[in-house]
Structures are given as structure tokens and as C-alpha cells.
Design a protein around this motif. Structure first.
Motif, PDB file in Angstrom:
ATOM      1  N   PHE A 100      27.392 -28.759  16.327  1.00 22.55           N
ATOM      2  CA  PHE A 100      28.300 -29.438  15.408  1.00 22.55           C
ATOM      3  C   PHE A 100      27.687 -29.351  14.013  1.00 22.55           C
ATOM      4  O   PHE A 100      26.457 -29.314  13.850  1.00 22.55           O
ATOM      5  N   ALA A 101      28.530 -29.406  13.000  1.00 25.74           N
ATOM      6  CA  ALA A 101      28.034 -29.410  11.625  1.00 25.74           C
ATOM      7  C   ALA A 101      29.001 -30.192  10.763  1.00 25.74           C
ATOM      8  O   ALA A 101      30.215 -30.182  11.003  1.00 25.74           O
ATOM      9  N   ALA A 102      28.447 -30.884   9.747  1.00 25.10           N
ATOM     10  CA  ALA A 102      29.265 -31.667   8.823  1.00 25.10           C
ATOM     11  C   ALA A 102      28.712 -31.508   7.420  1.00 25.10           C
ATOM     12  O   ALA A 102      27.493 -31.389   7.226  1.00 25.10           O
ATOM     13  N   PRO A 103      29.557 -31.480   6.410  1.00 27.64           N
ATOM     14  CA  PRO A 103      29.071 -31.349   5.026  1.00 27.64           C
ATOM     15  C   PRO A 103      28.448 -32.652   4.528  1.00 27.64           C
ATOM     16  O   PRO A 103      28.889 -33.747   4.903  1.00 27.64           O
ATOM     17  N   ILE A 104      27.417 -32.501   3.708  1.00 30.97           N
ATOM     18  CA  ILE A 104      26.800 -33.646   3.036  1.00 30.97           C
ATOM     19  C   ILE A 104      27.311 -33.647   1.608  1.00 30.97           C
ATOM     20  O   ILE A 104      27.021 -32.721   0.825  1.00 30.97           O
ATOM     21  N   PHE A 105      28.096 -34.653   1.256  1.00 31.61           N
ATOM     22  CA  PHE A 105      28.711 -34.706  -0.059  1.00 31.61           C
ATOM     23  C   PHE A 105      27.894 -35.584  -0.990  1.00 31.61           C
ATOM     24  O   PHE A 105      27.290 -36.589  -0.583  1.00 31.61           O
ATOM     25  N   ASP A 106      27.920 -35.172  -2.265  1.00 37.92           N
ATOM     26  CA  ASP A 106      27.455 -36.026  -3.365  1.00 37.92           C
ATOM     27  C   ASP A 106      28.618 -36.099  -4.329  1.00 37.92           C
ATOM     28  O   ASP A 106      28.791 -35.223  -5.191  1.00 37.92           O
TER      29      ASP A 106
END
Length: 594
Positions: free
Chosen positions: A155-161
């Protein structure tokens, strides 16, 4: 002997029907049972697929939630962050990847050598990194764990700033009954097995197989995996065999009981039946004084009483019918004879009054009397025509309809010179009808001319066969289009609906046929509220109905009536009997069916 033969035939037939019914019922039950089992298996497979899909989505969403926390963006403290993720979930390994694709940290159930090899490596080309850097959550394909028989899912998820993607949080989970497939163990029994296939690889299954099974499949939406549930069919087959044996035993008992009862009824009722049949034969021959005395039970007594009541009723009705027929014949003969004689007297005196009277009102009244007497005389003559037509030969024969119509129209042109009569006729149109068909056609066409009150009265007569007449080289009356005026029209629908039949269509632009006349003909009888204004339509109806045809009515456009006579098509006579069939005049030929 005939009754005995019939009894044996009926007994065999009933036995065969019962046997067939039992077999058919058993087969239908078998199909329903298999279909019900298959539906149940399909439902189980669908439920398993939904549970697996929900488990995968939960882990994907959970990873996305963790990636949205502020701690995920602190790349200098990824160790505690990843340890917390692994400790609070079923993921066995996790990593943080920077926006440039470099693996910042890698933790979990992996060897030190593997950890050192991955940390600092560039994963920008990896599918999970590319998807997450585009701002989308990612669920990968099934992957085999190196050195084991296990399978894993990434699984993968974006890390947002803010709105910018700062990196990727990726995690892997083993595919087993403690993680994604935690709902499967209760469903796997000695009679049922569950298999999950993803990326052409069996990621869950067992060694259990069945010689015969009912299978159902469903798809996991999140990954496209196929879930297959196989249920052992042996218990169902055993139940069906027991049911078949039970049904066979029941059928044997029913047949045996039916045979005994039938034989008893045969012996007890044979004589009664023969006597009743003899009585019915006498009744059919007109012996209404016949009676029977049946014994053998209450039912036979009631049948005998019912037969005797029937003969009494028929005897009384026959007597009443003879008396009524005799009265009608006498009344009809006297009325028609006296009416004709008295109308002659009335007409004569009306003409005398018209000759000697000087007062215009008296002259006009005499004209009205003469016209009314003429109408009654015409009605009397029409009644005579109906009697003649209905008492004539009732055997249907071949008639060439185009010739009959041509003759009728030619006569009407002389009688009604002010009415424009147009025809559209094929060269030949053979039909099967009564010899009095001409009278019916003449009546319909004459009504269209007589009652037409248009400024430019027009009547169009068309004969249509099943095929398009224009293509067959039919003959059309040149008078039909010489004025250029609009023809009376009606939407006749699809001509193919009368395939194998011939249609004679009479269309006029007159005032239209009253609804009372249509209703009376449509119902086949007259009432105080629904009755025809004359005898012409009844004459046409009786002749067409006796010919096995249909008489139809419709409204013409913009005004008028369309009367359609539909008749059964007849065979064209052979060349050898053409001379005796119609002589080329369109008159009826010899008897024959199409």
C-alpha cells in the motif's frame, strides 16, 4: 368393446402422464435445488469478496490517515513514526520515500542487509511511488515474499504539506487469515473450500477437492482478485436420489390404486354409460321424448334426472321455436304482401293528389308521401333480397372479386351520374365467398353513393391482394385521378397483417357512418339504443360473415367512411375450367377451397 378399448387407452395414458409428471417435477426440483445451491454459493462468494475488499480498503484508508499526520512530514524522525505505524497495525514493513524518490527510512520484519540495501535507494520508478507522488493512494499487485511461500500486498499514500506532495508512506502486509483473509476460516469446512486468485497466482486456498461440487465466483473490487467458493455436491445428490426413490414408490402406489378403482368403476358403470350414450344418440337424432332410468348411485340418479330435464327443456324449446318460426313466416308473408299492395295504393293516390292539387303545400305533402312510400317499398324489396340471399346456396365458392367490383361500379355510374366513382383493381383477385357476394358489394357501394352529401361526391373502390397490387400490374380506373381532387383516405395500417387474404375497400367523402349502425353490426345484434338505420349493412354483414370474412369500418380523412371487406383468398381456377368457372365476367365459379 369400444368402451373397453377407451378405458385401456385412458389408463395407459394417465399412467404415462403421471409418470411423466413425476419425472418432470423431479427434474424441475433438481434444477431448482441446484440453482438454489448455486445461488447460495454465489452469495457466499460475493460476501467473501466484499469482506476482503472492505479489509483492503480499511488498510488503505488507515495508511492514508497515518500519512496525513504532521509526524509523517518530519523526515528527520521517521524511525519512531514507522515503529508506531508497525506496532499499531498488521503491516510487517513500512518505508518513507522523499519527493525525489529516495527511500528515507525502512523499518519492519526485514533483515538488516535488506534494510541497508533499500535505505537511500532511488524508488522513483516504482509504481507505488509514482502513484503516491501524483497524490493518489495505491494498492499494488500480489507479490511473493522472497524465500517463503507467503504473499504480500503493498500500500502507499501521499504525504502532503498543504497542497504539495512531500513524500510517500508505503507499507506491506502479509496476505493470510490474520490480515486480509481473516473472514475466511469460518467458511472453510469439510464441505466447502474458498480460493482467492490474484495476478494469476493463488494467494489463498487449500488442498481440499470434491468429486462433484457447486461453485460460485465474485471479484474483489479494490484489487480485481477472483474469489471462488466450492461446495461439495455429494449431500445434494444423495438427497435427490432419496427423493427419486420416494417419488417412484409413491407413483407405484398411485398407479396401483388407480388401476383398482378404475377396474371397479369400469365394471360398475359400463352398462350405465352404454345406456346413456344410446339415449344421447336418440336425442341427437331429434327424439326429444327419450328418457333414461340410471341406477348405481346418487351420481347416476342425478345424471339420469339431468338428462330427462334436458330432453324436456329441448322438447319445449323445439315446440316454441316451431311455433315462433311459423308465426314469423305468416307475419312476414302477410306483411310483405299487404305492405307492397298498400304502398302501391298510397303511391297512386299521392300521384293523383299531386296532379289535381293547386295548393303548393298540398303538392309538397303529396311528394313527401310518395317519397316515404318509395322508401318503404325499397325497404320491402331489400328484405326480399336478404331472404333470397340467405335462403340460397350456403356453400362457399370461388369468386373473382375484381370482375364483380367492376360490374357493380359500372351499374352504379349509370344510377348515380353525379357521384365520381374511382376504382383501383388488380387483374384478378380470387376469393372464397358465398354466391351472393355481389349483393353485399353492391349494397356497400350503393350506400356510399346514396348517402354522400359532399359538394363533389366521390367514392373510391379498391381491391387489394396480399402482395402490393402496383407491382403486379393491376388495372386502375383512369377516372380515379382525372380531377386532381384529394381522395378520401384512412390509415389502413400494415397490409401484411391480412396476408393470405383479399381486401375490398370502399371509401367515400360523405357524412360518415353513424355510431349506432357501427355498434349494432359490431355487437351482432340490435338494441333499443344501438341499431342500424336500414337493412343494407345487415345484408352485407350476413353475406361477408357467411363467407368467412370480416366487415370493418373506419373514418376517412378529412371526412367520410371507409368500409373494408376482408375475404379469404381463393385459388385461381385451372385453364381447363376457366370457361365454366367465371366465363371471364368475374361471377362465381365452382365450389373449391383455397
Amino acid at each position: 368393446m369400444r368402451l373397453r378399448t377407451k378405458f385401456a387407452v385412458v389408463f395407459v395414458a394417465v399412467t404415462l402422464v403421471l409418470s411423466g409428471s413425476v419425472l418432470v417435477a423431479l427434474e424441475f426440483y433438481k434444477r431448482d435445488a441446484v440453482a438454489e445451491s448455486r445461488a447460495s454459493v454465489d452469495e457466499t462468494a460475493t460476501r467473501v469478496a466484499e469482506q476482503v475488499d472492505a479489509s483492503i480498503r480499511d488498510r488503505r484508508d488507515y495508511l492514508g490517515l497515518v500519512a496525513s499526520r504532521p509526524a509523517a512530514r518530519r523526515f528527520d524522525r521517521t524511525g519512531p513514526f514507522l515503529d508506531a505505524l508497525l506496532g499499531n497495525s498488521r503491516f510487517y514493513a513500512a518505508q518513507v520515500v522523499a519527493a525525489n524518490g529516495t527511500v528515507v527510512d525502512f523499518r519492519g520484519d526485514v533483515t538488516d542487509a535488506r534494510r541497508r540495501a533499500v535505505r537511500g535507494a532511488n524508488r522513483s520508478d516504482a509504481p507505488y511511488v509514482r502513484a503516491a507522488l501524483r497524490g493518489r493512494s495505491y494498492v499494488g499487485d500480489v507479490e511473493s515474499v522472497e524465500g517463503t511461500d507467503a504473499h504480500a500486498l503493498v500500500f502507499a499514500a501521499p504525504i502532503f504539506d498543504g497542497d504539495d506532495v512531500e513524500g510517500v508512506l508505503a507499507a506491506a502486509i502479509y496476505l493470510d487469515t490474520r490480515t486480509v483473509f481473516d473472514a475466511l476460516p469460518p467458511l472453510e469446512t469439510s464441505r466447502q473450500a474458498v480460493t482467492v486468485v490474484g495476478n494469476r497466482t493463488e494467494i489463498h486456498g487449500g488442498d481440499r477437492t470434491f468429486s462433484s461440487s457447486v461453485e460460485g465466483s465474485a471479484t474483489v473490487d479494490a484489487t480485481g482478485w477472483e474469489v471462488t467458493v466450492a461446495r461439495d455436491r455429494a449431500p445434494l445428490d444423495a438427497r435427490l436420489r432419496r427423493l427419486a426413490l420416494l417419488q417412484a414408490g409413491q407413483l407405484g402406489l398411485v398407479v396401483a390404486a388407480m388401476a383398482g378403482l378404475g377396474y371397479w368403476q369400469y365394471v360398475a358403470s359400463l352398462r350405465q354409460t352404454e345406456r346413456l350414450l344410446e339415449a344421447f344418440a336418440d336425442l341427437g337424432a331429434g327424439d326429444y321424448d327419450r328418457s333414461v332410468d340410471l341406477r348405481g348411485g346418487t351420481e347416476w340418479d342425478r345424471i339420469g334426472e339431468g338428462f330427462n330435464d334436458l330432453t324436456a327443456t329441448l322438447r319445449a324449446r323445439e315446440a316454441a321455436l316451431r311455433e315462433r318460426t311459423q308465426r314469423l313466416e305468416v307475419l312476414y308473408r302477410v306483411l310483405r304482401h299487404n305492405l307492397r299492395n298498400q304502398l302501391s295504393v298510397v303511391t297512386t293516390y299521392a300521384e293523383v293528389i299531386d296532379d289535381v292539387a293547386d295548393d303548393d303545400r298540398v303538392t309538397a305533402a303529396a311528394g313527401s308521401i310518395r317519397d316515404a312510400a318509395g322508401t318503404l317499398a325499397h325497404l320491402s324489396e331489400r328484405a326480399r333480397q336478404i331472404e333470397t340471399a340467405l335462403d340460397a346456396d350456403r356453400e362457399r365458392t370461388r369468386v373473382e372479386a375484381s370482375g364483380v367490383v367492376a360490374e357493380v361500379v359500372a351499374d352504379l355510374r349509370e344510377s348515380y351520374p353525379d357521384v365520381e366513382l374511382a376504382t383501383s383493381l388488380p387483374d384478378e383477385a380470387w376469393v372464397v365467398a358465398l354466391p351472393s357476394l355481389r349483393l353485399a358489394l353492391e349494397t356497400v357501394c350503393e350506400n356510399a353513393c346514396e348517402h354522400n352529401d359532399a359538394d363533389d361526391p366521390r367514392v373510391e373502390v379498391t381491391v387489394e391482394t396480399g402482395a402490393r397490387d402496383a407491382a403486379s400490374g393491376g388495372r386502375a380506373d383512369p377516372a380515379g385521378d382525372r380531377t386532381g381532387r384529394e381522395r378520401p383516405g384512412v390509415d389502413r395500417g400494415d397490409s401484411g397483417s391480412d396476408g393470405g387474404r383479399v381486401r375490398v375497400v370502399v371509401a367515400d367523402n360523405g357524412p360518415g357512418l353513424p355510431e349506432g349502425d357501427r355498434a349494432a353490426i359490431r355487437e351482432g345484434r340490435e338494441t333499443a339504443l344501438e341499431h342500424a338505420s336500414g337493412l343494407g349493412l345487415w345484408l352485407a354483414y350476413w353475406v361477408v360473415d357467411g363467407s368467412g370474412g370480416d366487415l370493418r369500418f373506419a373514418d376517412a380523412e378529412p371526412r367520410g367512411t371507409v368500409v373494408e371487406i376482408v375475404l379469404q383468398r381463393g385459388e385461381r381456377p385451372a385453364a381447363a375450367d376457366r370457361g365454366t368457372a367465371d366465363g371471364g365476367t368475374g361471377r362465381p365459379g365452382g365450389p373449391g377451397a383455397p
